[in-house]
Design an enzyme around this catalytic site. Structure first.
Site, PDB file in Angstrom:
ATOM      1  CG  HIS A   5      -5.973  -2.034   0.462  1.00  0.00           C
ATOM      2  ND1 HIS A   5      -5.069  -1.778  -0.527  1.00  0.00           N
ATOM      3  CD2 HIS A   5      -5.483  -1.434   1.581  1.00  0.00           C
ATOM      4  CE1 HIS A   5      -4.077  -1.053  -0.039  1.00  0.00           C
ATOM      5  NE2 HIS A   5      -4.299  -0.835   1.247  1.00  0.00           N
TER       6      HIS A   5
ATOM      7  CB  SER B 284      -0.971  -0.052   1.185  1.00  0.00           C
ATOM      8  OG  SER B 284      -1.971   0.920   1.079  1.00  0.00           O
TER       9      SER B 284
ATOM     10  CG  ASP C  62      -6.928  -2.435  -3.223  1.00  0.00           C
ATOM     11  OD1 ASP C  62      -7.361  -1.357  -2.764  1.00  0.00           O
ATOM     12  OD2 ASP C  62      -5.726  -2.748  -3.184  1.00  0.00           O
TER      13      ASP C  62
END
Length: 302
Positions: A274, A152, A244
């Site tokens: 995610h 991320s 996501d």
């Protein structure tokens, strides 16, 4: 593909503040979110895998956790996720332990400073400082074979630092990008089509505002990785999640790396959302992804 039932369990494992609470007091909501993320680690990540040596180190002022399965092995420098504003090395401890154990590589997990207390470029600088410290100190490891990775926001930091190292004539051997943040404009289709499975557009917009408050600064290559030439970047394993909002920008980055002549393997994990990779206690796919990452590192470095 239908969203996996394990996503519902993952969302239930950690409470998230209601939008009206965030709007009323954003900093209080951030503090609560930070605390909830850390409190959920045992339920999300499960018991730690034993590693021969695990130690807290000071990398020129940047705290890090170093996992060493054996002396003289190559190293992965790793940056955790959390929107540049949440998380620490504890949220990826189980993941880093598994990768170190399965890959035979050491892992240096970087506890970089967080926004908004320390906005851009502090998190980027901290990851690069830790990497340069590792290369200088050696620590009995093979620092001639170093990879970088992150999930991320950590994936964003990893690939920015990889590009900086390329530009400085110190290229890295490999990069592992797990649903990386790439596009500050948030313009991909997945932002419109997804968002009901945890991370959503409003949350990412808040993270961007915390990390880079001035939109004019988001045009720089250290913020927008696609603003820089990509030739000469490290060979890449890029992992995305089907449900996501960051899916499309991550996959686009893989396409652009490939077009620039960079060897890339891009894998979309179906049915998951995610953040799944570090949640080894909740997702069957997490162990598969961690072991795929370990295998890629072993092939690239060992």
């Amino acid at each position: 593909m239908t969203i996996h039932p394990q996503v519902a369990a993952a969302l239930a494992a950690r409470p998230r503040p209601a939008p009206e609470t965030v709007d009323a007091d954003p900093l209080a909501a951030l503090a609560a979110g930070r605390a909830a993320m850390l409190a959920a680690v045992p339920a999300e990540c499960g018991p730690p895998t034993p590693v021969a040596s695990v130690s807290e180190v000071d990398a020129d002022g940047v705290p890090c956790r170093l996992y060493v399965p054996a002396p003289g092995v190559p190293v992965l420098v790793y940056a955790h996720g959390g929107g540049w504003a949440m998380g620490n090395v504890d949220i990826v401890d189980a993941f880093c332990r598994r990768v170190a154990d399965r890959s035979g590589c050491a892992v240096l997990s970087v506890d970089y400073r967080l926004a908004p207390e320390h906005p851009y470029p502090a998190p980027v600088d901290d990851v690069e400082t830790a990497l340069n410290w590792l290369r200088r100190e050696g620590l009995g490891l093979d620092v001639g074979r170093v990879a970088i990775g992150g999930d991320s926001a950590g994936g964003h930091l990893a690939t920015v630092v990889a590009r900086r190292q390329r530009d400085a004539g110190r290229p890295l051997a490999h990069q592992v990008l797990i649903y990386p943040v790439i596009d500050p404009t948030m313009s991909s289709d997945s932002y419109r089509d997804l968002g009901g499975a945890g991370l959503d557009r409003a949350t990412m917009a808040r993270f961007w505002n915390l990390f880079v408050p001035d939109p004019a600064d988001r045009l720089a290559p250290d913020v927008a990785p696609l603003a820089a030439p990509l030739a000469g970047m490290p060979p890449t394993l890029l992992i995305t999640a089907e449900y996501d909002v960051l899916r499309d920008e991550g996959e686009r980055y893989g396409v652009e790396l490939l077009a620039a002549g960079v060897p890339v393997v891009t894998v979309r994990y179906q049915g998951v959302n995610h953040g799944f990779v570090r949640k080894l206690a909740l997702f069957d796919a997490a162990a598969v992804a961690a072991d795929q990452i370990a295998a890629a590192l072993r092939a690239a470095l060992v």
